[in-house]
Scaffold this motif. Structure first.
Motif, PDB file in Angstrom:
ATOM      1  N   HIS A  67       0.816  -1.213   0.000  1.00 57.93           N
ATOM      2  CA  HIS A  67       0.000   0.000   0.000  1.00 57.93           C
ATOM      3  C   HIS A  67       0.856   1.272   0.000  1.00 57.93           C
ATOM      4  O   HIS A  67       0.506   2.260  -0.651  1.00 57.93           O
ATOM      5  CB  HIS A  67      -0.948  -0.005   1.197  1.00 57.93           C
ATOM      6  N   GLU A  68       1.951   1.251   0.750  1.00 58.80           N
ATOM      7  CA  GLU A  68       2.819   2.437   0.773  1.00 58.80           C
ATOM      8  C   GLU A  68       3.436   2.675  -0.597  1.00 58.80           C
ATOM      9  O   GLU A  68       3.549   3.819  -1.053  1.00 58.80           O
ATOM     10  CB  GLU A  68       3.914   2.273   1.833  1.00 58.80           C
ATOM     11  N   PHE A  69       3.846   1.584  -1.240  1.00 55.42           N
ATOM     12  CA  PHE A  69       4.387   1.741  -2.592  1.00 55.42           C
ATOM     13  C   PHE A  69       3.311   2.208  -3.556  1.00 55.42           C
ATOM     14  O   PHE A  69       3.578   3.010  -4.454  1.00 55.42           O
ATOM     15  CB  PHE A  69       4.998   0.433  -3.096  1.00 55.42           C
ATOM     16  N   ALA A  70       2.094   1.725  -3.370  1.00 57.44           N
ATOM     17  CA  ALA A  70       0.992   2.122  -4.254  1.00 57.44           C
ATOM     18  C   ALA A  70       0.792   3.629  -4.225  1.00 57.44           C
ATOM     19  O   ALA A  70       0.486   4.250  -5.255  1.00 57.44           O
ATOM     20  CB  ALA A  70      -0.295   1.407  -3.849  1.00 57.44           C
ATOM     21  N   GLU A  71       0.958   4.243  -3.059  1.00 53.07           N
ATOM     22  CA  GLU A  71       0.839   5.702  -2.967  1.00 53.07           C
ATOM     23  C   GLU A  71       1.926   6.388  -3.789  1.00 53.07           C
ATOM     24  O   GLU A  71       1.673   7.400  -4.447  1.00 53.07           O
ATOM     25  CB  GLU A  71       0.923   6.139  -1.504  1.00 53.07           C
ATOM     26  N   LYS A  72       3.129   5.836  -3.753  1.00 59.04           N
ATOM     27  CA  LYS A  72       4.217   6.409  -4.543  1.00 59.04           C
ATOM     28  C   LYS A  72       3.988   6.174  -6.043  1.00 59.04           C
ATOM     29  O   LYS A  72       4.327   7.030  -6.868  1.00 59.04           O
ATOM     30  CB  LYS A  72       5.545   5.810  -4.098  1.00 59.04           C
ATOM     31  N   PHE A  73       3.428   5.025  -6.359  1.00 59.32           N
ATOM     32  CA  PHE A  73       3.087   4.747  -7.754  1.00 59.32           C
ATOM     33  C   PHE A  73       2.082   5.775  -8.264  1.00 59.32           C
ATOM     34  O   PHE A  73       2.239   6.327  -9.365  1.00 59.32           O
ATOM     35  CB  PHE A  73       2.515   3.331  -7.877  1.00 59.32           C
ATOM     36  N   LEU A  74       1.058   6.064  -7.464  1.00 59.21           N
ATOM     37  CA  LEU A  74       0.059   7.063  -7.863  1.00 59.21           C
ATOM     38  C   LEU A  74       0.687   8.452  -7.972  1.00 59.21           C
ATOM     39  O   LEU A  74       0.295   9.248  -8.832  1.00 59.21           O
ATOM     40  CB  LEU A  74      -1.099   7.075  -6.870  1.00 59.21           C
ATOM     41  N   LYS A  75       1.657   8.727  -7.122  1.00 56.53           N
ATOM     42  CA  LYS A  75       2.357  10.008  -7.215  1.00 56.53           C
ATOM     43  C   LYS A  75       3.070  10.117  -8.563  1.00 56.53           C
ATOM     44  O   LYS A  75       3.040  11.174  -9.214  1.00 56.53           O
ATOM     45  CB  LYS A  75       3.376  10.136  -6.072  1.00 56.53           C
ATOM     46  N   SER A  76       3.683   9.021  -8.991  1.00 58.07           N
ATOM     47  CA  SER A  76       4.363   9.018 -10.283  1.00 58.07           C
ATOM     48  C   SER A  76       3.358   9.091 -11.423  1.00 58.07           C
ATOM     49  O   SER A  76       3.596   9.775 -12.426  1.00 58.07           O
ATOM     50  CB  SER A  76       5.221   7.755 -10.417  1.00 58.07           C
ATOM     51  N   VAL A  77       2.222   8.412 -11.304  1.00 59.15           N
ATOM     52  CA  VAL A  77       1.179   8.469 -12.327  1.00 59.15           C
ATOM     53  C   VAL A  77       0.656   9.891 -12.467  1.00 59.15           C
ATOM     54  O   VAL A  77       0.444  10.390 -13.577  1.00 59.15           O
ATOM     55  CB  VAL A  77       0.018   7.506 -11.979  1.00 59.15           C
ATOM     56  N   ASN A  78       0.449  10.575 -11.331  1.00 54.25           N
ATOM     57  CA  ASN A  78      -0.083  11.940 -11.355  1.00 54.25           C
ATOM     58  C   ASN A  78       0.934  12.946 -11.881  1.00 54.25           C
ATOM     59  O   ASN A  78       0.576  13.876 -12.616  1.00 54.25           O
ATOM     60  CB  ASN A  78      -0.531  12.352  -9.952  1.00 54.25           C
ATOM     61  N   THR A  79       2.201  12.765 -11.509  1.00 57.89           N
ATOM     62  CA  THR A  79       3.239  13.734 -11.892  1.00 57.89           C
ATOM     63  C   THR A  79       4.482  12.989 -12.396  1.00 57.89           C
ATOM     64  O   THR A  79       5.527  12.994 -11.742  1.00 57.89           O
ATOM     65  CB  THR A  79       3.618  14.632 -10.694  1.00 57.89           C
ATOM     66  N   PRO A  80       4.396  12.339 -13.559  1.00 54.43           N
ATOM     67  CA  PRO A  80       5.502  11.503 -14.028  1.00 54.43           C
ATOM     68  C   PRO A  80       6.789  12.268 -14.306  1.00 54.43           C
ATOM     69  O   PRO A  80       7.872  11.680 -14.258  1.00 54.43           O
ATOM     70  CB  PRO A  80       4.940  10.872 -15.306  1.00 54.43           C
ATOM     71  N   LEU A  81       6.684  13.549 -14.595  1.00 59.31           N
ATOM     72  CA  LEU A  81       7.902  14.317 -14.857  1.00 59.31           C
ATOM     73  C   LEU A  81       8.569  14.778 -13.566  1.00 59.31           C
ATOM     74  O   LEU A  81       9.778  15.046 -13.547  1.00 59.31           O
ATOM     75  CB  LEU A  81       7.572  15.535 -15.739  1.00 59.31           C
ATOM     76  N   ASP A  82       7.788  14.869 -12.488  1.00 57.15           N
ATOM     77  CA  ASP A  82       8.355  15.293 -11.204  1.00 57.15           C
ATOM     78  C   ASP A  82       8.806  14.112 -10.353  1.00 57.15           C
ATOM     79  O   ASP A  82       9.784  14.210  -9.607  1.00 57.15           O
ATOM     80  CB  ASP A  82       7.319  16.116 -10.415  1.00 57.15           C
ATOM     81  N   TYR A  83       8.054  13.022 -10.424  1.00 57.19           N
ATOM     82  CA  TYR A  83       8.414  11.823  -9.658  1.00 57.19           C
ATOM     83  C   TYR A  83       8.556  10.684 -10.649  1.00 57.19           C
ATOM     84  O   TYR A  83       7.647   9.893 -10.864  1.00 57.19           O
ATOM     85  CB  TYR A  83       7.344  11.506  -8.610  1.00 57.19           C
ATOM     86  N   GLY A  84       9.721  10.630 -11.259  1.00 58.09           N
ATOM     87  CA  GLY A  84       9.952   9.727 -12.377  1.00 58.09           C
ATOM     88  C   GLY A  84      10.229   8.293 -11.980  1.00 58.09           C
ATOM     89  O   GLY A  84      10.267   7.931 -10.791  1.00 58.09           O
ATOM     90  N   ILE A  85      10.448   7.467 -12.990  1.00 57.35           N
ATOM     91  CA  ILE A  85      10.634   6.038 -12.793  1.00 57.35           C
ATOM     92  C   ILE A  85      11.898   5.745 -11.983  1.00 57.35           C
ATOM     93  O   ILE A  85      11.954   4.764 -11.241  1.00 57.35           O
ATOM     94  CB  ILE A  85      10.700   5.307 -14.152  1.00 57.35           C
ATOM     95  N   TYR A  86      12.900   6.591 -12.091  1.00 62.45           N
ATOM     96  CA  TYR A  86      14.131   6.375 -11.319  1.00 62.45           C
ATOM     97  C   TYR A  86      13.813   6.284  -9.836  1.00 62.45           C
ATOM     98  O   TYR A  86      14.318   5.409  -9.126  1.00 62.45           O
ATOM     99  CB  TYR A  86      15.133   7.500 -11.587  1.00 62.45           C
ATOM    100  N   TYR A  87      12.972   7.185  -9.335  1.00 55.54           N
ATOM    101  CA  TYR A  87      12.607   7.170  -7.916  1.00 55.54           C
ATOM    102  C   TYR A  87      11.715   5.970  -7.604  1.00 55.54           C
ATOM    103  O   TYR A  87      11.884   5.296  -6.588  1.00 55.54           O
ATOM    104  CB  TYR A  87      11.885   8.473  -7.543  1.00 55.54           C
ATOM    105  N   LEU A  88      10.764   5.713  -8.478  1.00 58.07           N
ATOM    106  CA  LEU A  88       9.819   4.624  -8.255  1.00 58.07           C
ATOM    107  C   LEU A  88      10.534   3.272  -8.252  1.00 58.07           C
ATOM    108  O   LEU A  88      10.198   2.375  -7.465  1.00 58.07           O
ATOM    109  CB  LEU A  88       8.751   4.654  -9.344  1.00 58.07           C
ATOM    110  N   PHE A  89      11.509   3.140  -9.120  1.00 67.20           N
ATOM    111  CA  PHE A  89      12.283   1.902  -9.211  1.00 67.20           C
ATOM    112  C   PHE A  89      12.937   1.580  -7.871  1.00 67.20           C
ATOM    113  O   PHE A  89      12.883   0.446  -7.384  1.00 67.20           O
ATOM    114  CB  PHE A  89      13.341   2.055 -10.302  1.00 67.20           C
ATOM    115  N   HIS A  90      13.544   2.584  -7.245  1.00 65.07           N
ATOM    116  CA  HIS A  90      14.187   2.373  -5.950  1.00 65.07           C
ATOM    117  C   HIS A  90      13.164   2.132  -4.847  1.00 65.07           C
ATOM    118  O   HIS A  90      13.403   1.342  -3.933  1.00 65.07           O
ATOM    119  CB  HIS A  90      15.077   3.569  -5.604  1.00 65.07           C
TER     120      HIS A  90
END
Length: 234
Positions: free
Chosen positions: A9-32
């Motif tokens: 669930h905590e990761f899901a929140e970060k995933f949604l953050k990346s979905v909402n703002t992919p240029l600000d919270y990119g895949i590099y951060y999500l990957f880690h």
């Protein structure tokens, strides 16, 4: 009966953050973010996928990471060569910082940070090597450093490597257009389909020492790797 794996669930929140703002919270951060609580079965499956690629084992065992290149070295490359086209791509897109990055040190710093503690060594190595050759793949495939070009290249990578980083980019982008920008569905899916089919038809580009091919004609490399398509820049 074993409980089916789920997304934390905590990761899901970060995933949604990346979905909402992919240029600000990119895949590099999500990957880690993902590795901290990723299902063990998923991590093992990604390692098996990588190991199933015939060229992967011998290359990964070498652990090759090249020394930083320089614009001066690339300037020595004749017109029509990989090095000449690579230099033009770097300059045209203001990527000099990428060229001079010490990826060996980058890899060591990532390991010391603890961010990759659950990441198997083979995947950890391919992540760093993938960053190092990313701009080479732009040149070889002909995909430009545009939104469409990056999406197409991500699908190209996924077709050849089946790596979590690129799978996440596809997942984030499709979620973004599905829920926030449906008007971009055709544009983005065309990019993904093009990159996926291109990657499936080409020879695998991820296990080559492209730094040793700077003086090789780009046309020769594209022919060797089955990358000849109409409209590719030389």
């Amino acid at each position: 009966m074993a409980e089916a794996p789920t997304i934390d669930h905590e990761f899901a929140e970060k995933f949604l953050k990346s979905v909402n703002t992919p240029l600000d919270y990119g895949i590099y951060y999500l990957f880690h973010d993902w590795w901290e609580k990723a299902p063990a079965g998923a991590i093992e499956a990604y390692s098996r996928e990588l190991a199933s690629i015939p060229e992967a084992g011998p290359f990964i065992r070498q652990g090759y990471i090249s020394e930083p290149l320089s614009l001066e070295r690339l300037a020595q490359c004749s017109s029509g060569t990989l090095g000449h086209a690579y230099r033009r791509f770097i300059l045209d897109n203001g990527l000099e910082q990428n060229l001079g990055r010490n990826y060996r040190l980058f890899n060591e710093d990532l390991q010391k940070s603890g961010k990759l503690d659950r990441l198997p060594p083979d995947l950890s190595y391919m992540m760093v090597r993938g960053f190092q050759i990313h701009d080479f793949l732009h040149v070889l495939t002909g995909y430009e450093a545009t939104n469409r070009g990056e999406l197409a290249l991500a699908a190209f990578y996924l077709a050849q490597l089946r790596f979590p980083y690129h799978a996440m980019r596809v997942a984030v982008t499709t979620a973004h257009v599905a829920f926030l920008r449906p008007g971009s569905i055709i544009e983005f899916m065309d990019a993904f389909v093009d990159g996926w089919s291109y990657g499936r038809s080409a020879r695998n580009l991820n296990f080559e020492r492209w730094e040793d091919e700077l003086d090789t004609p780009l046309s020769v490399l594209r022919s060797r790797m089955n990358l000849n398509r109409e409209g590719l820049a030389a």
